[in-house]
Design an enzyme around this catalytic site. Structure first.
Site, mmCIF file in Angstrom:
data_model
loop_
_atom_site.group_PDB
_atom_site.id
_atom_site.type_symbol
_atom_site.label_atom_id
_atom_site.label_comp_id
_atom_site.label_asym_id
_atom_site.label_seq_id
_atom_site.Cartn_x
_atom_site.Cartn_y
_atom_site.Cartn_z
ATOM 1 N N SER A 154 0.680 -1.382 -0.243
ATOM 2 C CA SER A 154 0.241 -0.035 -0.378
ATOM 3 C C SER A 154 0.630 1.672 -0.259
ATOM 4 O O SER A 154 1.833 1.487 -1.095
ATOM 5 C CB SER A 154 -0.804 -0.172 1.211
ATOM 6 N N LYS A 206 -22.845 16.475 6.907
ATOM 7 C CA LYS A 206 -21.944 16.581 7.976
ATOM 8 C C LYS A 206 -21.376 15.670 8.852
ATOM 9 O O LYS A 206 -20.207 15.135 9.182
ATOM 10 C CB LYS A 206 -21.891 17.958 9.101
#
Length: 327
Positions: A154, A206
């Site tokens: 990764s 949000k």
């Protein structure tokens, strides 16, 4: 004890007073010795603490010069170990600081990134990737080699792809070119417990990553697009670093997040050859002397991190509050 030191059983007041005075004198002497021992222990402990603090403050400075060859050149080694994240040992600040010090050293013949990491933050990995490419342009005579030991996955492979060449062991784990962001869903558990979740926001989405609220299809689609964008950036950087060496046509799943052994990675063009750090220094660079430029935490830093930041980080990970992670 001789008879002359025994307390008189019978005698006048004068004799009894003399004995009491002697007894008080002996007791006072014993108490004074005890106080002296206590103060001795206190000052010894204080000295130990002082020496520990001095060692903690100055050990990084002493470590910086470890192994330097005053008579000639050396191969600079920088360890990329563990999770790549801010405030961790393998943070961009630490790795970039070590890279600059290694490149600026006139005795450095080449730089080896010794990697053993599962990856981590795409931002931190990207910072290091960009700095490696910048330094390679500024110091074209100094080559950068990535050596993957146990694991280079990764974000760790993201960093490795910026090097001139990548080496690994035949059993190393290499690749995992993908992106993940994990969290939990506690909605059903709250319902069973009879707990009501109350969230107040100014902004329709949000709280879209809140693990205590049901998922919405449009928010899931949006988050998938964010991860896809990060994945695309990851792939583009790897392609830029590795170029035509990547055998994408031979394996269409090269960027799917799968991970391969070092031997398989060699066939896919993810690495250039098999070899260790010592092998690269000796056979490729031609300079066997290794100098470790890795930025090291002092004992005091490690202690405070374990007590503070590490706890907060693990809580954030458990709650699913972290950003995307390269995997």
């Amino acid at each position: 004890m001789s008879d002359e030191w025994k307390a008189p059983v019978e005698g006048g007041k004068e004799e009894r007073s003399s004995w009491k005075l002697l007894e008080k004198t002996l007791l006072a002497s014993v108490q004074e010795q005890r106080r002296a021992r206590r103060w001795g222990i206190f000052f010894k402990s204080l000295t130990f603490v002082y020496l520990f603090v001095v060692l903690a403050l100055f050990s990084p400075l002493l470590q910086m010069g470890d192994g330097k060859n005053a008579d000639g050149g050396h191969t600079a080694v920088i360890n990329v170990r563990g999770m790549i994240a801010d405030q961790e040992q393998a943070s961009a600040d630490n790795i970039i600081g070590a890279l600059r010090a290694a490149f600026e050293d006139s005795a450095t013949r080449a730089v080896v990134l010794r990697i053993n990491s599962p990856g981590g933050s795409p931002v931190q990995s990207g910072y290091v990737y960009d700095e490696i490419r910048r330094l390679r342009g500024e110091y074209p005579q100094t080559k950068v080699y990535a050596v993957i030991t146990d694991l280079g996955a990764s974000g760790a492979y993201y960093i490795a792809s910026a090097a001139d060449e990548i080496y690994a062991d035949k059993s190393s784990l290499v690749g995992s070119i993908g992106v993940t962001a994990a969290t939990f869903g506690f909605v059903g558990a709250l319902e069973k417990l009879g707990v009501e979740r109350r969230v107040y926001t100014s902004g329709e989405h949000k709280a879209f990553l809140d693990p205590f609220q049901p998922q919405k299809s449009e928010e899931t689609e949006f988050w998938s697009s964010v991860l896809a964008t990060t994945h695309r950036q990851f792939i583009e950087s790897v392609k830029q670093g590795r170029g035509e060496r990547l055998q994408v046509e031979a394996n269409p799943e090269l960027f799917s997040g799968l991970i391969w052994s070092g031997e398989q990675a060699l066939e896919l063009g993810l690495v250039d050859a098999l070899g260790s750090t010592s092998y690269v220094a000796r056979e490729v660079v031609g300079e066997e002397t290794l100098v470790d430029f890795t930025v090291k935490d002092s004992p005091l830093d490690r202690f405070t991190k374990k007590l503070g930041a590490a706890v907060g980080t693990q809580m954030a990970l458990w709650m699913g509050l972290q950003g995307p992670t390269l995997r």
